[in-house]
Design an enzyme around this catalytic site. Sequence first.
Site, PDB file in Angstrom:
ATOM      1  N   ARG A 271       0.954  -1.344   0.161  1.00 46.65           N
ATOM      2  CA  ARG A 271      -0.484  -0.281   0.252  1.00 46.65           C
ATOM      3  C   ARG A 271       1.081   1.316  -0.649  1.00 46.65           C
ATOM      4  O   ARG A 271       1.958   1.371   0.297  1.00 46.65           O
ATOM      5  CB  ARG A 271      -0.466  -0.102   1.336  1.00 46.65           C
ATOM      6  CG  ARG A 271      -1.511  -0.847   1.712  1.00 46.65           C
ATOM      7  CD  ARG A 271      -2.487  -0.643   0.378  1.00 46.65           C
ATOM      8  NE  ARG A 271      -3.995  -1.660   0.276  1.00 46.65           N
ATOM      9  CZ  ARG A 271      -4.665  -3.251  -0.440  1.00 46.65           C
ATOM     10  NH1 ARG A 271      -3.613  -2.923  -1.841  1.00 46.65           N
ATOM     11  NH2 ARG A 271      -5.419  -3.450  -0.705  1.00 46.65           N
ATOM     12  N   GLU A 300      -2.704   7.730  -4.290  1.00 49.84           N
ATOM     13  CA  GLU A 300      -3.516   7.311  -5.441  1.00 49.84           C
ATOM     14  C   GLU A 300      -4.568   7.798  -5.962  1.00 49.84           C
ATOM     15  O   GLU A 300      -5.604   7.953  -5.197  1.00 49.84           O
ATOM     16  CB  GLU A 300      -3.835   5.829  -5.218  1.00 49.84           C
ATOM     17  CG  GLU A 300      -2.595   4.743  -5.747  1.00 49.84           C
ATOM     18  CD  GLU A 300      -2.912   3.503  -5.336  1.00 49.84           C
ATOM     19  OE1 GLU A 300      -1.786   2.632  -4.833  1.00 49.84           O
ATOM     20  OE2 GLU A 300      -3.922   3.070  -6.013  1.00 49.84           O
ATOM     21  N   HIS A 318      -0.476   0.421  -9.614  1.00 47.67           N
ATOM     22  CA  HIS A 318      -1.684  -0.694  -8.869  1.00 47.67           C
ATOM     23  C   HIS A 318      -2.161  -2.016  -9.531  1.00 47.67           C
ATOM     24  O   HIS A 318      -3.750  -1.737  -9.559  1.00 47.67           O
ATOM     25  CB  HIS A 318      -2.762   0.340  -7.666  1.00 47.67           C
ATOM     26  CG  HIS A 318      -2.818  -0.682  -6.578  1.00 47.67           C
ATOM     27  ND1 HIS A 318      -3.049  -0.250  -5.704  1.00 47.67           N
ATOM     28  CD2 HIS A 318      -2.726  -1.822  -5.991  1.00 47.67           C
ATOM     29  CE1 HIS A 318      -3.322  -1.105  -4.771  1.00 47.67           C
ATOM     30  NE2 HIS A 318      -3.312  -2.002  -4.790  1.00 47.67           N
TER      31      HIS A 318
HETATM   32  C1  GLV Z   1      -4.783  -5.180  -4.118  1.00 45.16           C
HETATM   33  O1  GLV Z   1      -4.317  -4.466  -4.013  1.00 45.16           O
HETATM   34  C2  GLV Z   1      -5.449  -6.326  -2.903  1.00 45.16           C
HETATM   35  O2  GLV Z   1      -5.388  -5.503  -1.815  1.00 45.16           O
HETATM   36  O3  GLV Z   1      -6.231  -6.751  -3.150  1.00 45.16           O
END
Ligand code: GLV
Length: 377
Positions: A271, A300, A318
């Site tokens: 993250r 983001e 991402h």
């Molecule tokens: C993606 O970032 C997830 O947490 O599935």
Amino acid sequence: MNPLNPTILNPEGSLRVVVTKELPGDHWKQILIQAGCRIEIAPGTKILDQATIIDLMGERCDGVIGQLTEAWDATLLGALKAAGGRAYSNYAVGFNNVDVDAATRLAIPVGNTPGVLTETTAELAVALTFSASRRVVEADRYMRGGQFTGWLPTLFMGQLFHGKTVGVIGAGRIGAAYARMMVEGHKMNMVYYDLYPNEALEATIADYGDFLEKQGEPRVTCHRAATVEEVLEAADVVSLHTVLDPSTTHLINGDRLKLMKPNAILVNSSRGPIIDEQALVAHCRQHPDFRVGLDVFEKEPEMAPGLAELDNVVIVPHIASATVWTREGMASLAAANVAGVLQGYPVWDQGGVLPFLEGATPEAAPSIVNAEALGLR
Ligand code: GLV
């Protein structure tokens, strides 16, 4: 009619489930339809704000599959409850965007999608590691820019990882998969920081060390560090795989970056807020041989000013879990979470989620993060 004009499947279904983004594959739709759900899917790629999601849920909504880009806080969960909602699933393994305590207070089970992202996410972390260390994106730009005039002894020199040290912060499922790819694939030693020891990972690396020794090769080692700092100082590449919570926000800050080797690689596929992105930009400016691979960003979809101009940073939007198998699997799990709760099924306790990925799924909700707190186990 809803102003968003959602796509409606199985209109005669007696339970209304709202899905805030179209999801890949069809299996997830079958799961919900077989559970008697009418499915309403919000169109488009725009991230929905809370007011729009509340509109979508309307006066009657039994369950929702939502996205990690949406803040499922007490307001949104309260609106779901007020619409008669009994189930929410995130389309993600991470659930830092959901106020799970608020959901528990409202007696709403919260699902997530573990078990199908592990290898896929670890593979992207490996791809970022080598893209950064071998300067793949910079070199690609150079080729496309017509700058290649012939082989040169010093063109785009990077770092060799074979036999060096990989550092992992957060050695859970994904961190451990990444570690094995790097240790077994590149014979790297490993140092990790985690609140809990990963005994299975340590044993696997010890077995691999025995195997190498029998071949007459140097052993690989695995060491659990007492601090994050120890990992940062020792490792040639550090990959972040922690959850995001207040204790990991800005875990990698300016002071800690200074502890890393000046030519180390830092990879983040967990993250964004785990790294202080502004401090990272400053550090990368000062240390051109320090390289970074980022799948996630602090704010983001924005990036910190200056980040996109840095040649020593590889950035992707991402996509760590973006393989067809994983994204379809996540959809099946999210649907089975919502369908399972709405049908009053227990939470799956038999380990592994593969039985939920095709065909008839077990009579269970595969992964409910507040199952214990709600007495569902
Ligand atoms: C993606 O970032 C997830 O947490 O599935």
